[in-house]
Design an enzyme around this catalytic site. Structure first.
Site, mmCIF file in Angstrom:
data_model
loop_
_atom_site.group_PDB
_atom_site.id
_atom_site.type_symbol
_atom_site.label_atom_id
_atom_site.label_comp_id
_atom_site.label_asym_id
_atom_site.label_seq_id
_atom_site.Cartn_x
_atom_site.Cartn_y
_atom_site.Cartn_z
ATOM 1 N N ASP A 11 36.195 64.277 -13.466
ATOM 2 C CA ASP A 11 37.189 63.618 -11.665
ATOM 3 C C ASP A 11 38.603 65.085 -12.105
ATOM 4 O OD1 ASP A 11 37.632 63.516 -9.658
ATOM 5 O OD2 ASP A 11 38.522 61.439 -10.005
ATOM 6 N N SER A 12 39.297 65.060 -10.409
ATOM 7 C CA SER A 12 40.688 65.604 -10.817
ATOM 8 C C SER A 12 41.640 64.540 -11.528
ATOM 9 C CB SER A 12 41.113 65.471 -9.287
ATOM 10 O OG SER A 12 41.112 64.715 -8.248
ATOM 11 N N CYS A 75 33.701 63.308 -9.051
ATOM 12 C CA CYS A 75 34.234 63.734 -7.444
ATOM 13 C C CYS A 75 33.787 64.242 -6.569
ATOM 14 C CB CYS A 75 35.345 64.891 -8.200
ATOM 15 S SG CYS A 75 36.541 65.652 -7.412
ATOM 16 N N GLU A 153 45.922 56.545 -8.046
ATOM 17 C CA GLU A 153 46.306 56.434 -8.441
ATOM 18 C C GLU A 153 47.267 56.145 -9.195
ATOM 19 O OE1 GLU A 153 46.418 59.479 -11.286
ATOM 20 O OE2 GLU A 153 44.076 60.567 -9.764
ATOM 21 N N CYS A 189 35.299 59.824 -1.175
ATOM 22 C CA CYS A 189 36.266 60.179 -1.907
ATOM 23 C C CYS A 189 36.101 59.230 -3.406
ATOM 24 C CB CYS A 189 37.199 60.563 -2.085
ATOM 25 S SG CYS A 189 38.774 61.202 -3.348
ATOM 26 N N HIS A 191 38.328 57.625 -5.577
ATOM 27 C CA HIS A 191 39.454 57.550 -6.064
ATOM 28 C C HIS A 191 39.311 56.223 -4.692
ATOM 29 C CE1 HIS A 191 41.502 61.257 -7.530
ATOM 30 N NE2 HIS A 191 42.193 60.411 -7.817
#
Length: 265
Positions: A11-12, A75, A153, A189, A191
């Site tokens: 993932d990023s 992702c 994050e 997403c 996240h």
């Protein structure tokens, strides 16, 4: 003979942990390498050409180094842009992550669904295709948010985040024409499931949130069915593509997902 080859998650940033967690529940003995491309973060604001060039090249290096039995592109942005190229380049199974529009349409009663993703994901033709195939009788509204990635994050690092930020993201979706009809929201997403509770609290009314983590975990289990696993797998590896001073909150957040060995590419 046990098989020590790991599952490689990519993932990023830390969003792929929302896919890793249900996978660990199904496959608790699986060795894990979780690669976060912090050197290219965030993906959602990058061009398709940048992502299409970066992701296959990085995964090629990671596969050569860790010899995984399977790769998970955890992702949505990378999957909707580069999944085909990665599969063509690698001689092993590659599992992608795509917006859960089909299950959202199946459960929506108002026939209006929202799609929250990165800016790059929500503009992809792939999302048009999913909407046409599985939600043809639904109003599908989209909203892209880079800020929500940053909030997820920050939360994993143990930092406080403001309710007003989540309310602003939700308003970007439900305040669109027809947004008052939405009853189901796709978290497109990886996240975003990490902040699902915050999104629900900031919503103007009760909404159902849908994402693909559990389905992806089942797919990984299916593809590895019958394979051997080590009796005592080593601590999971968290690999970052660019060095940085890892804050204590992030160390704790990674350890909570079984990622205790932090490395840099």
């Amino acid at each position: 003979m046990s098989d020590d080859r790991p599952l490689l998650f990519f993932d990023s940033g830390v969003g792929g942990l929302s896919v890793l967690a249900p996978t660990r529940r199904l496959l608790p003995r699986a060795p894990i390498v979780y690669a976060a491309d912090n050197g290219g973060f965030p993906y959602g604001t990058k061009s398709e050409a940048e992502i299409a060039a970066r992701v296959p090249a990085l995964l090629g290096r990671l596969v050569e180094r860790y010899n995984p039995r399977l790769v998970v592109i955890a992702c949505n942005t990378a999957s909707t842009i580069a999944l085909g190229a990665v599969r063509a380049a690698l001689d092993l199974p590659v599992v992608g992550t795509v917006p859960a529009i089909k299950p959202a349409a199946e459960q929506s009663r108002t026939r209006a669904i929202g799609v929250l993703g990165t800016n790059a994901t929500v503009r992809q033709p792939y999302v048009d295709d999913l909407s046409a195939r599985f939600a043809g009788d639904c109003l599908v509204l989209r909203h892209g948010s880079a800020r929500l990635v940053e909030l997820a994050e920050a939360k994993l690092r143990g930092e406080p985040t403001a309710a007003a930020d989540y309310a602003e993201v939700m308003a970007g979706l439900v305040d669109q024409p027809g947004g008052d009809r939405i009853d189901t929201v796709v978290l497109a997403c990886t996240h975003f499931p990490l902040v699902e509770a915050e999104l629900a609290a900031a919503s103007p009314r009760p909404l159902a949130f849908v994402h693909g983590g559990d389905g992806i975990a089942r797919r990984i289990a299916h593809l590895t069915e019958g394979q051997e696993w080590p009796q005592s797998p080593p601590p999971g590896i968290a690999l970052f593509t660019a060095p940085f001073e890892v804050p204590a909150g992030l160390v704790a957040g990674l350890a909570a997902h079984g990622l205790e060995d932090i490395r840099f590419l």
